[in-house]
Scaffold this motif. Sequence first.
Motif, PDB file in Angstrom:
ATOM      1  N   LEU A 297       3.651   5.846  -5.581  1.00 46.30           N
ATOM      2  CA  LEU A 297       3.543   5.994  -7.035  1.00 46.30           C
ATOM      3  C   LEU A 297       2.455   6.992  -7.415  1.00 46.30           C
ATOM      4  CD1 LEU A 297       3.940   2.268  -8.128  1.00 46.30           C
ATOM      5  CD2 LEU A 297       5.652   4.089  -8.230  1.00 46.30           C
ATOM      6  N   TRP A 298       1.345   6.968  -6.676  1.00 47.12           N
ATOM      7  CA  TRP A 298       0.287   7.964  -6.907  1.00 47.12           C
ATOM      8  C   TRP A 298       0.813   9.370  -6.643  1.00 47.12           C
ATOM      9  CZ3 TRP A 298      -4.191   9.544  -8.771  1.00 47.12           C
ATOM     10  CH2 TRP A 298      -4.855  10.600  -8.166  1.00 47.12           C
ATOM     11  N   PHE A 299       1.574   9.515  -5.567  1.00 48.45           N
ATOM     12  CA  PHE A 299       2.122  10.820  -5.230  1.00 48.45           C
ATOM     13  C   PHE A 299       3.084  11.291  -6.314  1.00 48.45           C
ATOM     14  CE2 PHE A 299       4.890  13.748  -2.878  1.00 48.45           C
ATOM     15  CZ  PHE A 299       3.930  14.558  -2.280  1.00 48.45           C
TER      16      PHE A 299
ATOM     17  N   ILE B 187      10.551   3.923   2.635  1.00 47.04           N
ATOM     18  CA  ILE B 187      10.165   3.836   1.228  1.00 47.04           C
ATOM     19  C   ILE B 187       9.400   5.092   0.806  1.00 47.04           C
ATOM     20  CG2 ILE B 187       8.724   2.568  -0.412  1.00 47.04           C
ATOM     21  CD1 ILE B 187       9.369   0.029   1.172  1.00 47.04           C
ATOM     22  N   SER B 188       8.486   5.546   1.677  1.00 51.22           N
ATOM     23  CA  SER B 188       7.691   6.727   1.339  1.00 51.22           C
ATOM     24  C   SER B 188       8.573   7.958   1.192  1.00 51.22           C
ATOM     25  CB  SER B 188       6.634   6.956   2.420  1.00 51.22           C
ATOM     26  OG  SER B 188       5.784   5.829   2.544  1.00 51.22           O
ATOM     27  N   ALA B 189       9.513   8.139   2.134  1.00 54.44           N
ATOM     28  CA  ALA B 189      10.399   9.300   2.056  1.00 54.44           C
ATOM     29  C   ALA B 189      11.248   9.262   0.791  1.00 54.44           C
ATOM     30  CB  ALA B 189      11.290   9.358   3.295  1.00 54.44           C
TER      31      ALA B 189
ATOM     32  N   VAL C  73       4.437  15.047 -10.621  1.00 54.66           N
ATOM     33  CA  VAL C  73       4.972  15.276 -11.965  1.00 54.66           C
ATOM     34  C   VAL C  73       3.943  15.985 -12.838  1.00 54.66           C
ATOM     35  CG1 VAL C  73       5.814  14.141 -14.049  1.00 54.66           C
ATOM     36  CG2 VAL C  73       6.582  13.350 -11.809  1.00 54.66           C
ATOM     37  N   SER C  74       2.700  15.508 -12.817  1.00 54.03           N
ATOM     38  CA  SER C  74       1.682  16.101 -13.689  1.00 54.03           C
ATOM     39  C   SER C  74       1.366  17.545 -13.303  1.00 54.03           C
ATOM     40  CB  SER C  74       0.410  15.252 -13.645  1.00 54.03           C
ATOM     41  OG  SER C  74      -0.100  15.167 -12.330  1.00 54.03           O
TER      42      SER C  74
ATOM     43  N   MET D 186       0.829  -1.199   0.000  1.00 53.00           N
ATOM     44  CA  MET D 186       0.000   0.000   0.000  1.00 53.00           C
ATOM     45  C   MET D 186       0.864   1.249   0.000  1.00 53.00           C
ATOM     46  SD  MET D 186      -3.088   1.206   0.030  1.00 53.00           S
ATOM     47  CE  MET D 186      -4.024   2.658   0.513  1.00 53.00           C
ATOM     48  N   GLY D 187       1.947   1.221   0.787  1.00 55.62           N
ATOM     49  CA  GLY D 187       2.840   2.376   0.825  1.00 55.62           C
ATOM     50  C   GLY D 187       3.472   2.657  -0.529  1.00 55.62           C
ATOM     51  N   ILE D 188       3.872   1.602  -1.242  1.00 58.06           N
ATOM     52  CA  ILE D 188       4.460   1.790  -2.570  1.00 58.06           C
ATOM     53  C   ILE D 188       3.412   2.335  -3.538  1.00 58.06           C
ATOM     54  CG2 ILE D 188       5.474   0.600  -4.538  1.00 58.06           C
ATOM     55  CD1 ILE D 188       6.803  -1.298  -2.585  1.00 58.06           C
TER      56      ILE D 188
END
Length: 299
Positions: free
Chosen positions: A74-76, A258-260, A81-82, A68-70
């Motif tokens: 990826l959503w973040f 991983i999130s950081a 970027v967009s 879930m964290g990954i």
Amino acid sequence: MAQLDDVAIVTAAPTDHEDHSSYVDWPAIIGGIVLASGVSVVLLSFGAALGLTFTAAADRPSAHMVGMGIGVGLWFIWVQVSSFMAGAYLTGRLRRRFYDSTAHEVEVRDGAHGLLVWGGAIIVGALIASSGLGAVTTAVGTTAGAAATAVGQAASAGMSADGDSYFVDTLLRPAPGTPATSEDRAPVTGEVLRILANAGSGDVSADDRAYLGSLVAARTGLDEAQATARVDTVLESYDQARTEAAEAAETAHRVGIISAFLIAASLLVSAAGAYWAATAGGRHRDERVEFDPLFRRIG
């Protein structure tokens, strides 16, 4: 009367009357920052409504927390970027160009404006996250600060005082049919809590285990064998709960790392995307690219 035989006509070279005091077009940059921030808030709010936040990932069971964290990371990245590319492209289209440089220099100036949009939007986001604007920060909910808070809470979840008290109550619960004693349990409860706390990450020592057996027998009406069996059962459950809490804290710590990393990576990728988008906007500005046909087909 004198006659002028030869008349010399001097034509002055055209001069550029534009103001060259600064090549930084701040109105265009501010417009890009506003657009990037708006797109980011909208997308993050939408993701928060779907549970795509680091806080929600930290609350998941250990088996699903890392995945879930990954996914949230990826959503973040996609949101970052967009939104940065949208703001940088707008700045590239709006930037005032000075016709005193080569095509390469124009591209560099457009890209530099995209980087200024990137940096300015990061500063705006940090100010929003730290200003206590509850509605906005709740909707966004996926900044690095939110990730660190969620991880810290999960890592400190361990065995709380209330959790330990449950095991103490289980140990000292009177046997069925035994009348409850009116004697104050507070001293005994505190003593058992200290024994459990002293065990730390290891097992309760044999002496403490035997002493707990005698306490249980004296307080509950159970015989020695039953009291010993209860102590063994409760301590086994206590060790299992403590192990699960430690595993959850370790998993939360990994999710935090991983999130950081993903947040930092997304910012770096966003910088490259903002530079490219600003140069694309500047190129479309110079080529006078029109999007009217596209909008007419959509309409």
